[in-house]
Design a protein around this motif. Sequence first.
Motif, PDB file in Angstrom:
ATOM      1  N   GLY A 131      -5.743   1.111  -8.219  1.00  0.00           N
ATOM      2  CA  GLY A 131      -5.561   1.451  -6.806  1.00  0.00           C
ATOM      3  C   GLY A 131      -4.211   2.099  -6.553  1.00  0.00           C
ATOM      4  O   GLY A 131      -4.104   3.044  -5.770  1.00  0.00           O
ATOM      5  N   LEU A 132      -3.164   1.616  -7.221  1.00  0.00           N
ATOM      6  CA  LEU A 132      -1.853   2.250  -7.099  1.00  0.00           C
ATOM      7  C   LEU A 132      -1.868   3.671  -7.652  1.00  0.00           C
ATOM      8  O   LEU A 132      -1.277   4.582  -7.063  1.00  0.00           O
ATOM      9  N   ILE A 133      -2.531   3.859  -8.783  1.00  0.00           N
ATOM     10  CA  ILE A 133      -2.654   5.207  -9.344  1.00  0.00           C
ATOM     11  C   ILE A 133      -3.409   6.101  -8.371  1.00  0.00           C
ATOM     12  O   ILE A 133      -3.029   7.251  -8.134  1.00  0.00           O
ATOM     13  N   GLY A 134      -4.477   5.577  -7.794  1.00  0.00           N
ATOM     14  CA  GLY A 134      -5.258   6.348  -6.837  1.00  0.00           C
ATOM     15  C   GLY A 134      -4.477   6.712  -5.591  1.00  0.00           C
ATOM     16  O   GLY A 134      -4.679   7.774  -5.005  1.00  0.00           O
TER      17      GLY A 134
ATOM     18  N   VAL B 193      -6.263  -9.168  -3.502  1.00  0.00           N
ATOM     19  CA  VAL B 193      -6.105  -8.756  -2.103  1.00  0.00           C
ATOM     20  C   VAL B 193      -5.281  -7.472  -2.012  1.00  0.00           C
ATOM     21  O   VAL B 193      -5.644  -6.535  -1.291  1.00  0.00           O
ATOM     22  N   LEU B 194      -4.176  -7.408  -2.750  1.00  0.00           N
ATOM     23  CA  LEU B 194      -3.355  -6.198  -2.721  1.00  0.00           C
ATOM     24  C   LEU B 194      -4.119  -4.993  -3.266  1.00  0.00           C
ATOM     25  O   LEU B 194      -4.015  -3.890  -2.730  1.00  0.00           O
ATOM     26  N   GLY B 195      -4.877  -5.200  -4.330  1.00  0.00           N
ATOM     27  CA  GLY B 195      -5.681  -4.106  -4.878  1.00  0.00           C
ATOM     28  C   GLY B 195      -6.718  -3.619  -3.889  1.00  0.00           C
ATOM     29  O   GLY B 195      -6.958  -2.417  -3.760  1.00  0.00           O
ATOM     30  N   LEU B 196      -7.326  -4.549  -3.177  1.00  0.00           N
ATOM     31  CA  LEU B 196      -8.313  -4.177  -2.167  1.00  0.00           C
ATOM     32  C   LEU B 196      -7.668  -3.396  -1.028  1.00  0.00           C
ATOM     33  O   LEU B 196      -8.199  -2.366  -0.594  1.00  0.00           O
ATOM     34  N   VAL B 197      -6.528  -3.835  -0.562  1.00  0.00           N
ATOM     35  CA  VAL B 197      -5.841  -3.157   0.538  1.00  0.00           C
ATOM     36  C   VAL B 197      -5.347  -1.778   0.106  1.00  0.00           C
ATOM     37  O   VAL B 197      -5.547  -0.780   0.815  1.00  0.00           O
ATOM     38  N   ILE B 198      -4.701  -1.712  -1.061  1.00  0.00           N
ATOM     39  CA  ILE B 198      -4.146  -0.433  -1.523  1.00  0.00           C
ATOM     40  C   ILE B 198      -5.245   0.570  -1.830  1.00  0.00           C
ATOM     41  O   ILE B 198      -5.170   1.735  -1.425  1.00  0.00           O
ATOM     42  N   SER B 199      -6.280   0.129  -2.535  1.00  0.00           N
ATOM     43  CA  SER B 199      -7.356   1.077  -2.863  1.00  0.00           C
ATOM     44  C   SER B 199      -8.137   1.472  -1.616  1.00  0.00           C
ATOM     45  O   SER B 199      -8.562   2.623  -1.480  1.00  0.00           O
ATOM     46  N   GLY B 200      -8.310   0.563  -0.681  1.00  0.00           N
ATOM     47  CA  GLY B 200      -8.963   0.909   0.586  1.00  0.00           C
ATOM     48  C   GLY B 200      -8.145   1.921   1.369  1.00  0.00           C
ATOM     49  O   GLY B 200      -8.689   2.872   1.947  1.00  0.00           O
TER      50      GLY B 200
END
Length: 112
Positions: free
Chosen positions: A44-47, A88-95
């Motif tokens: 998600g950060l890469i995205g 949760v952070l991955g979900l928020v960042i990728s969203g």
Amino acid sequence: MEDEAEPDDRPRRRRRRPPPDDFDTNELLVPAGSTYAIIALYVGLIGLCLPLVGIVFALPAFVCGVVAVRRWKKADSYGGVTSNIRAVLGLVISGGAVLLWGTVAVMIALKQ
């Protein structure tokens, strides 16, 4: 003649309990937790960082974040807690990345 033993004033050493069988010392340094949560956060950060192409990374990261949240671990260990936070952070960042790059892609498509 009384043969009394002198009281031993030395402090007694406690015996160390062996660690449980499922204890991993690397878990304290690098808490792994759920693989889906790790994928969700870092992909998600890469995205989020890659313009327009990031949506290709953000969509699978969002799916992995949903899977990680659905497999929510009880916070029994440090790895479990960090796994929940990563999910949760991955979900928020990728969203956020999906919304950002999706909006940019739609605006570019409408402009032409």
